[in-house]
Design an enzyme around this catalytic site. Structure first.
Site, PDB file in Angstrom:
ATOM      1  N   GLY A   1     -42.951  18.029  -6.877  1.00 46.00           N
ATOM      2  CA  GLY A   1     -44.327  17.836  -6.416  1.00 46.00           C
ATOM      3  C   GLY A   1     -44.992  19.064  -5.820  1.00 46.00           C
ATOM      4  O   GLY A   1     -46.215  19.191  -5.843  1.00 46.00           O
TER       5      GLY A   1
ATOM      6  N   ASP B   1     -45.638  19.092  -0.409  1.00 41.08           N
ATOM      7  CA  ASP B   1     -46.845  18.577  -1.044  1.00 41.08           C
ATOM      8  C   ASP B   1     -47.458  17.468  -0.202  1.00 41.08           C
ATOM      9  O   ASP B   1     -48.639  17.473   0.101  1.00 41.08           O
ATOM     10  CB  ASP B   1     -46.527  18.093  -2.477  1.00 41.08           C
TER      11      ASP B   1
ATOM     12  N   ASP C   1     -45.055  11.474   3.796  1.00 40.56           N
ATOM     13  CA  ASP C   1     -45.371  10.044   3.828  1.00 40.56           C
ATOM     14  C   ASP C   1     -44.497   9.380   4.902  1.00 40.56           C
ATOM     15  O   ASP C   1     -44.866   9.342   6.072  1.00 40.56           O
ATOM     16  CB  ASP C   1     -45.121   9.487   2.413  1.00 40.56           C
TER      17      ASP C   1
ATOM     18  N   PHE D   1     -51.945   5.793  -2.732  1.00 36.34           N
ATOM     19  CA  PHE D   1     -50.999   6.508  -3.579  1.00 36.34           C
ATOM     20  C   PHE D   1     -51.796   7.552  -4.347  1.00 36.34           C
ATOM     21  O   PHE D   1     -52.725   7.211  -5.090  1.00 36.34           O
ATOM     22  CB  PHE D   1     -50.273   5.581  -4.546  1.00 36.34           C
ATOM     23  N   VAL D   2     -51.443   8.813  -4.163  1.00 34.83           N
ATOM     24  CA  VAL D   2     -52.239   9.889  -4.754  1.00 34.83           C
ATOM     25  C   VAL D   2     -51.457  10.645  -5.824  1.00 34.83           C
ATOM     26  O   VAL D   2     -50.221  10.716  -5.783  1.00 34.83           O
ATOM     27  CB  VAL D   2     -52.756  10.868  -3.670  1.00 34.83           C
TER      28      VAL D   2
ATOM     29  N   ARG E   1     -49.331  15.467 -12.974  1.00 35.06           N
ATOM     30  CA  ARG E   1     -49.091  16.662 -12.152  1.00 35.06           C
ATOM     31  C   ARG E   1     -50.098  17.758 -12.470  1.00 35.06           C
ATOM     32  O   ARG E   1     -50.372  18.621 -11.647  1.00 35.06           O
ATOM     33  CB  ARG E   1     -47.682  17.203 -12.400  1.00 35.06           C
TER      34      ARG E   1
HETATM   35  P1  5GP Z   1     -41.572  10.872   2.238  1.00 36.18           P
HETATM   36  O1  5GP Z   1     -40.107  11.189   2.144  1.00 36.18           O
HETATM   37  O2  5GP Z   1     -42.284  11.559   3.359  1.00 36.18           O
HETATM   38  O3  5GP Z   1     -41.812   9.386   2.232  1.00 36.18           O
HETATM   39  O4  5GP Z   1     -42.263  11.305   0.915  1.00 36.18           O
HETATM   40  C1  5GP Z   1     -42.269  12.564   0.478  1.00 36.18           C
HETATM   41  C2  5GP Z   1     -42.178  12.567  -1.017  1.00 36.18           C
HETATM   42  O5  5GP Z   1     -42.539  11.306  -1.592  1.00 36.18           O
HETATM   43  C3  5GP Z   1     -43.172  13.550  -1.548  1.00 36.18           C
HETATM   44  O6  5GP Z   1     -42.588  14.814  -1.696  1.00 36.18           O
HETATM   45  C4  5GP Z   1     -43.592  12.929  -2.858  1.00 36.18           C
HETATM   46  O7  5GP Z   1     -42.676  13.297  -3.862  1.00 36.18           O
HETATM   47  C5  5GP Z   1     -43.443  11.455  -2.629  1.00 36.18           C
HETATM   48  N1  5GP Z   1     -44.728  10.814  -2.241  1.00 36.18           N
HETATM   49  C6  5GP Z   1     -45.086  10.290  -1.051  1.00 36.18           C
HETATM   50  N2  5GP Z   1     -46.329   9.787  -1.088  1.00 36.18           N
HETATM   51  C7  5GP Z   1     -46.767  10.013  -2.344  1.00 36.18           C
HETATM   52  C8  5GP Z   1     -48.010   9.755  -3.005  1.00 36.18           C
HETATM   53  O8  5GP Z   1     -48.983   9.207  -2.473  1.00 36.18           O
HETATM   54  N3  5GP Z   1     -48.088  10.167  -4.290  1.00 36.18           N
HETATM   55  C9  5GP Z   1     -47.052  10.768  -4.954  1.00 36.18           C
HETATM   56  N4  5GP Z   1     -47.256  11.108  -6.217  1.00 36.18           N
HETATM   57  N5  5GP Z   1     -45.882  11.028  -4.361  1.00 36.18           N
HETATM   58  C10 5GP Z   1     -45.746  10.664  -3.065  1.00 36.18           C
END
Ligand code: 5GP
Length: 204
Positions: free
Chosen positions: A60, A115, A118, A167-168, A180
């Site tokens: 990402g 990137d 979340d 969700f983006v 991407r």
């Molecule tokens: P976390 O571990 O903080 O939940 O999420 C981080 C990873 O989850 C990011 O590097 C990304 O790959 C994925 N992610 C989290 N939210 C989104 C979103 O809204 N869109 C996309 N495409 N990936 C996300």
């Protein structure tokens, strides 16, 4: 920050094949470019005179990292790491390889470039792996901060945009491998995304 609805140039962009399934633009290409330039300028100022290692998680981060480093006037090197995600009894787990880095980070100035943050689980794992290497300093730069689903506290030093819990996709971010290559950040309204689903699930 409010979502940017389809209009003018955005509507034309969304008419392209690559955007099919994307409902609307949240952050336009112009705003992304401007903010990335600002972050690059700030990093150049804050790290002036230092060499930095930029650590990013595949896939990402590819667009953000490659644009950001070109907006800095610093000596940089890059370490890209693989992240393994799984679900264990309804819990979202994130792991990295035992030693995910090619070069040692000991005694070096590390900038983790993300990137999107979340739940914070991915970043927490990357931070732990970097700290085990005993860097001289560690800072974190995230393009997108989505605090609504946070499960662990993370402290971000540089943030591009704080976004609502959509969700983006685009600018490196995918949904089922697609999108991407979009030059903007858009919203897919009906995406099924595990952290969001876990956050909405009634607690046992
Ligand atoms: P976390 O571990 O903080 O939940 O999420 C981080 C990873 O989850 C990011 O590097 C990304 O790959 C994925 N992610 C989290 N939210 C989104 C979103 O809204 N869109 C996309 N495409 N990936 C996300």
């Amino acid at each position: 920050m409010t979502a940017r609805h389809i209009n003018g140039r955005s509507a034309r962009t969304l008419g392209r094949v690559a955007t099919q399934g994307v409902d609307r633009i949240l952050i336009s290409e112009r705003r992304l470019r401007k903010r990335v330039r600002e972050l690059g300028t700030q990093l150049s100022r804050d790290f002036a005179g230092s060499e930095i290692v930029c650590v990013g998680a595949l896939n990402g981060v590819i667009c953000f990292l490659s644009d950001l480093i070109r907006e800095t006037d610093l000596m940089t090197s890059i370490e890209l790491v693989d992240v393994h995600r799984s679900v264990d009894e309804g819990t979202h787990r994130v792991t990295l390889d035992e030693n995910p880095f090619r070069e040692t980070l000991e005694g070096r100035n590390v900038l983790i470039i993300e990137d999107i943050v979340d739940t914070g689980l991915t970043l927490t794992e990357i931070v732990a792996a970097v700290r085990r290497q005993q860097p001289a300093s560690l800072k974190i730069c995230a393009l997108l901060d989505k605090p609504a689903h946070r499960q662990v506290h993370v402290s971000l030093d540089y943030v591009g945009f704080v976004i609502p819990p959509h969700f983006v996709v685009g600018y490196g971010l995918d949904y089922e491998g697609r999108y991407r290559n979009l030059p903007f950040v858009g919203v897919v309204e009906d995406a099924e995304w595990l952290p969001a689903m876990l956050a909405q699930a009634p607690s046992a």
